[in-house]
Motif scaffolding. Structure first.
Motif, PDB file in Angstrom:
ATOM      1  N   LEU A  63     -50.002   2.721  -5.090  1.00  0.00           N
ATOM      2  CA  LEU A  63     -51.099   2.511  -5.995  1.00  0.00           C
ATOM      3  C   LEU A  63     -50.436   2.798  -7.605  1.00  0.00           C
ATOM      4  CD1 LEU A  63     -54.061   4.356  -4.188  1.00  0.00           C
ATOM      5  CD2 LEU A  63     -53.457   2.216  -4.721  1.00  0.00           C
ATOM      6  N   PRO A  64     -50.617   1.891  -8.628  1.00  0.00           N
ATOM      7  CA  PRO A  64     -50.195   2.281  -9.864  1.00  0.00           C
ATOM      8  C   PRO A  64     -50.148   3.485 -10.707  1.00  0.00           C
ATOM      9  CG  PRO A  64     -51.936   0.555  -9.324  1.00  0.00           C
ATOM     10  CD  PRO A  64     -51.081   0.641  -8.518  1.00  0.00           C
ATOM     11  N   GLY A  65     -49.934   3.777 -11.003  1.00  0.00           N
ATOM     12  CA  GLY A  65     -50.512   4.947 -12.029  1.00  0.00           C
ATOM     13  C   GLY A  65     -49.938   6.735 -11.084  1.00  0.00           C
ATOM     14  N   SER A  66     -49.859   7.857 -12.309  1.00  0.00           N
ATOM     15  CA  SER A  66     -49.658   8.882 -11.783  1.00  0.00           C
ATOM     16  C   SER A  66     -51.073  10.021 -11.561  1.00  0.00           C
ATOM     17  CB  SER A  66     -48.256   9.430 -12.625  1.00  0.00           C
ATOM     18  OG  SER A  66     -48.638   9.549 -14.275  1.00  0.00           O
ATOM     19  N   ARG A  67     -51.913   9.282 -12.147  1.00  0.00           N
ATOM     20  CA  ARG A  67     -53.282  10.092 -12.501  1.00  0.00           C
ATOM     21  C   ARG A  67     -54.142  10.846 -10.580  1.00  0.00           C
ATOM     22  NH1 ARG A  67     -57.065   6.220 -16.047  1.00  0.00           N
ATOM     23  NH2 ARG A  67     -58.352   8.752 -15.641  1.00  0.00           N
ATOM     24  N   ARG A  68     -53.713  11.568 -10.855  1.00  0.00           N
ATOM     25  CA  ARG A  68     -54.698  12.096  -9.335  1.00  0.00           C
ATOM     26  C   ARG A  68     -55.719  11.488  -8.783  1.00  0.00           C
ATOM     27  NH1 ARG A  68     -54.759  16.801  -6.023  1.00  0.00           N
ATOM     28  NH2 ARG A  68     -53.533  17.614  -7.413  1.00  0.00           N
ATOM     29  N   LYS A  69     -55.870  10.632  -7.651  1.00  0.00           N
ATOM     30  CA  LYS A  69     -56.062  10.141  -6.942  1.00  0.00           C
ATOM     31  C   LYS A  69     -56.987  10.810  -5.954  1.00  0.00           C
ATOM     32  CE  LYS A  69     -53.799   6.166  -7.719  1.00  0.00           C
ATOM     33  NZ  LYS A  69     -52.531   6.700  -8.536  1.00  0.00           N
ATOM     34  N   THR A  70     -58.205  10.053  -4.974  1.00  0.00           N
ATOM     35  CA  THR A  70     -58.933  10.606  -3.988  1.00  0.00           C
ATOM     36  C   THR A  70     -58.932   8.965  -3.066  1.00  0.00           C
ATOM     37  OG1 THR A  70     -61.298   9.949  -4.706  1.00  0.00           O
ATOM     38  CG2 THR A  70     -60.329  12.332  -5.657  1.00  0.00           C
ATOM     39  N   ILE A  71     -58.656  10.085  -1.765  1.00  0.00           N
ATOM     40  CA  ILE A  71     -58.666   8.992  -0.815  1.00  0.00           C
ATOM     41  C   ILE A  71     -59.699   9.362   0.255  1.00  0.00           C
ATOM     42  CG2 ILE A  71     -56.854  10.101   0.528  1.00  0.00           C
ATOM     43  CD1 ILE A  71     -57.322   6.093   0.722  1.00  0.00           C
ATOM     44  N   GLY A  72     -60.588   8.530   0.658  1.00  0.00           N
ATOM     45  CA  GLY A  72     -61.910   9.069   1.890  1.00  0.00           C
ATOM     46  C   GLY A  72     -61.349   8.396   3.377  1.00  0.00           C
ATOM     47  N   ALA A  73     -61.377   8.855   3.832  1.00  0.00           N
ATOM     48  CA  ALA A  73     -60.588   8.661   5.704  1.00  0.00           C
ATOM     49  C   ALA A  73     -61.914   8.335   6.575  1.00  0.00           C
ATOM     50  CB  ALA A  73     -58.993   8.271   5.889  1.00  0.00           C
ATOM     51  N   ASP A  74     -61.476   8.409   7.877  1.00  0.00           N
ATOM     52  CA  ASP A  74     -61.748   8.805   9.009  1.00  0.00           C
ATOM     53  C   ASP A  74     -61.640   9.996   9.972  1.00  0.00           C
ATOM     54  OD1 ASP A  74     -60.204   7.656  10.948  1.00  0.00           O
ATOM     55  OD2 ASP A  74     -62.011   5.396  11.084  1.00  0.00           O
ATOM     56  N   LYS A  75     -61.892  10.357  11.078  1.00  0.00           N
ATOM     57  CA  LYS A  75     -61.120  11.362  11.511  1.00  0.00           C
ATOM     58  C   LYS A  75     -60.202  11.227  12.287  1.00  0.00           C
ATOM     59  CE  LYS A  75     -65.709  13.641  12.441  1.00  0.00           C
ATOM     60  NZ  LYS A  75     -66.717  14.909  14.108  1.00  0.00           N
ATOM     61  N   ASN A  76     -59.961  10.139  12.502  1.00  0.00           N
ATOM     62  CA  ASN A  76     -58.379   9.366  12.579  1.00  0.00           C
ATOM     63  C   ASN A  76     -57.418  10.132  11.850  1.00  0.00           C
ATOM     64  OD1 ASN A  76     -56.577   8.036  14.785  1.00  0.00           O
ATOM     65  ND2 ASN A  76     -56.065   7.152  13.317  1.00  0.00           N
ATOM     66  N   TYR A  77     -57.347  10.440  10.550  1.00  0.00           N
ATOM     67  CA  TYR A  77     -56.120  10.748  10.025  1.00  0.00           C
ATOM     68  C   TYR A  77     -56.312  12.475   9.492  1.00  0.00           C
ATOM     69  CZ  TYR A  77     -56.695   5.767   8.904  1.00  0.00           C
ATOM     70  OH  TYR A  77     -56.419   4.327   8.826  1.00  0.00           O
ATOM     71  N   ASP A  78     -57.159  13.231  10.436  1.00  0.00           N
ATOM     72  CA  ASP A  78     -57.156  14.702  10.181  1.00  0.00           C
ATOM     73  C   ASP A  78     -56.182  15.421  10.954  1.00  0.00           C
ATOM     74  OD1 ASP A  78     -58.198  17.071   9.465  1.00  0.00           O
ATOM     75  OD2 ASP A  78     -59.808  16.902  10.733  1.00  0.00           O
ATOM     76  N   THR A  79     -55.096  15.201  10.067  1.00  0.00           N
ATOM     77  CA  THR A  79     -53.143  15.698  11.164  1.00  0.00           C
ATOM     78  C   THR A  79     -52.899  15.757   9.534  1.00  0.00           C
ATOM     79  OG1 THR A  79     -51.772  14.038  10.046  1.00  0.00           O
ATOM     80  CG2 THR A  79     -53.337  13.993  12.982  1.00  0.00           C
ATOM     81  N   ARG A  80     -52.282  17.295  10.034  1.00  0.00           N
ATOM     82  CA  ARG A  80     -51.667  17.538   9.441  1.00  0.00           C
ATOM     83  C   ARG A  80     -50.124  16.945   7.725  1.00  0.00           C
ATOM     84  NH1 ARG A  80     -53.044  21.951   6.625  1.00  0.00           N
ATOM     85  NH2 ARG A  80     -53.905  22.472   8.952  1.00  0.00           N
ATOM     86  N   GLU A  81     -50.098  16.207   8.850  1.00  0.00           N
ATOM     87  CA  GLU A  81     -48.487  15.327   8.528  1.00  0.00           C
ATOM     88  C   GLU A  81     -49.547  14.317   7.696  1.00  0.00           C
ATOM     89  OE1 GLU A  81     -44.805  11.953  10.273  1.00  0.00           O
ATOM     90  OE2 GLU A  81     -46.682  13.458  11.246  1.00  0.00           O
ATOM     91  N   PHE A  82     -50.643  13.518   7.796  1.00  0.00           N
ATOM     92  CA  PHE A  82     -50.637  12.645   6.647  1.00  0.00           C
ATOM     93  C   PHE A  82     -51.734  14.115   5.201  1.00  0.00           C
ATOM     94  CE2 PHE A  82     -55.029  10.513   5.303  1.00  0.00           C
ATOM     95  CZ  PHE A  82     -54.227   9.421   4.655  1.00  0.00           C
TER      96      PHE A  82
END
Length: 362
Positions: free
Chosen positions: A250-269
């Motif tokens: 993704l372009p730009g260095s400003r802070r972003k948010t990312i929404g995702a489902d429970k499958n992405y709820d890992t410490r590594e991600f």
């Protein structure tokens, strides 16, 4: 007086294809946007072709034809060429005249492979996104990510031991009887003999395993446009690993948010997102061993609740791609070809959304 049912064609005609297409037809705006994106990759198309030899099918026409295949749910090149021969709307959209001879389906497929070698369709996808950005249709701060299962064009019968030779089969023709019940079949020891890139995979517990690929999209949250689209081999880590790669692009260095489902709820991600200055608005999976990687410092904010609501819109794109588009069960083999069809499907989604957002005008 009753008219006679007699068909008598004129010797000459001066009617143009343009006159058959209504002024308010949605394909007019889609074609205008698509042609703008094509002009932006003209340098890439020039590099894909030699300056000597016979003239090929113009690549712009090939790409417009592939877009039509997505928009009108045409399952094969053979059917596409059949439609092209008598459908005046399709001829106009692609750029053929009434007198032009329609290509043979095999010629179309061979010419399409040249575009595959030079990654033309992924580059075209990026240019469509750039046009949306230029028209201020994208959010640059809030995104959602998800993956979907794409069923491969291969039978479960083709999933056989890697060391098995075709001559080991017991006969029975193309559709021979195969009894694999009770056999332990793993991707490490088995592969599809018709599509080696396909993997045996199931999306959730209790569902059946299928030979499949994974498709991933990154959606901006303002208007539901897909800013990134990619396929990967179907593995348990495929969704999270590809999501990290897409976020990094993704372009730009400003802070972003990312929404995702429970499958992405890992410490590594979650740690990977925070390392890229991305706030992970991931649905909490409190039943996961060790608990959720998302704590109340993130989930207490109104922005988290908003992301949880908006992120579900990404399923609309997958639904469109599997009902209108061509990704429910892909009709090509190999990861590169699957990726090209996946990208073209979401080019169609984005163009359709852009035209609707702009009130039907390009």
């Amino acid at each position: 007086m009753r008219g006679a049912d007699i068909t008598q064609e004129a010797l000459f005609t001066t009617v143009h294809l343009e006159s058959f297409v209504p002024k308010n037809h949605p394909l007019r705006s889609i074609r205008s946007l698509f042609n703008e994106a094509l002009r932006r990759i003209d340098w890439l198309l020039c590099g894909a072709y030699s300056e000597r030899g016979r003239e090929s099918i113009p690549p712009e026409r090939l790409l417009r034809a592939q877009l039509l295949q997505v928009l009108y749910t045409i399952r094969s090149e053979r059917q596409l060429m059949e439609q092209m021969s008598y459908n005046l709307l399709f001829r106009w959209f692609v750029g053929l005249t009434v007198d032009d001879v329609v290509w043979n389906h095999s010629t179309f497929s061979k010419n399409r492979d040249r575009l595959l070698e030079h990654d033309v369709i992924p580059a075209l996808f990026e240019e469509v996104v750039a046009i949306a950005r230029k028209r201020n249709l994208l959010s640059e701060e809030h995104f959602s990510v998800d993956g979907t299962l794409i069923q491969a064009w291969a039978s479960q019968k083709s999933f056989r031991p890697k060391d098995e030779d075709d001559s080991d089969s017991t006969g029975g023709g193309r559709n021979q009887e195969v009894d694999f019940h009770g056999e332990k079949r793993l991707n490490d020891t088995h592969e599809s003999k018709t599509d080696p890139d396909a993997r045996s995979f199931k999306k959730s517990k209790g569902s059946e395993a299928k030979l499949a690929y994974l498709g991933h999209t990154l959606m901006e949250n303002r208007n539901g446009l897909m800013v990134k689209a990619r396929t990967s081999l179907a593995t348990g880590r495929g969704e999270r690993d590809t999501a990290v790669d897409l976020l990094a692009e993704l372009p730009g260095s400003r802070r972003k948010t990312i929404g995702a489902d429970k499958n992405y709820d890992t410490r590594e991600f979650v740690d990977s997102c925070r390392g890229m200055n991305v706030t992970p608005h991931v649905a909490r999976n409190d039943k996961r061993r060790g608990g959720s990687a998302i704590d109340s410092r993130t989930s207490r904010h109104e922005g988290y609740a908003a992301s949880m609501k908006v992120r579900k819109r990404i399923e609309e794109g997958f639904g469109w791609g599997k009902t209108v588009g061509l990704i429910r069960q892909i009709k090509v083999r190999g990861l590169a070809r699957v990726n090209a069809v996946f990208n073209m499907t979401f080019i169609g989604w984005n163009l359709t959304r852009m035209v609707n957002l702009q009130g039907g005008s390009a």
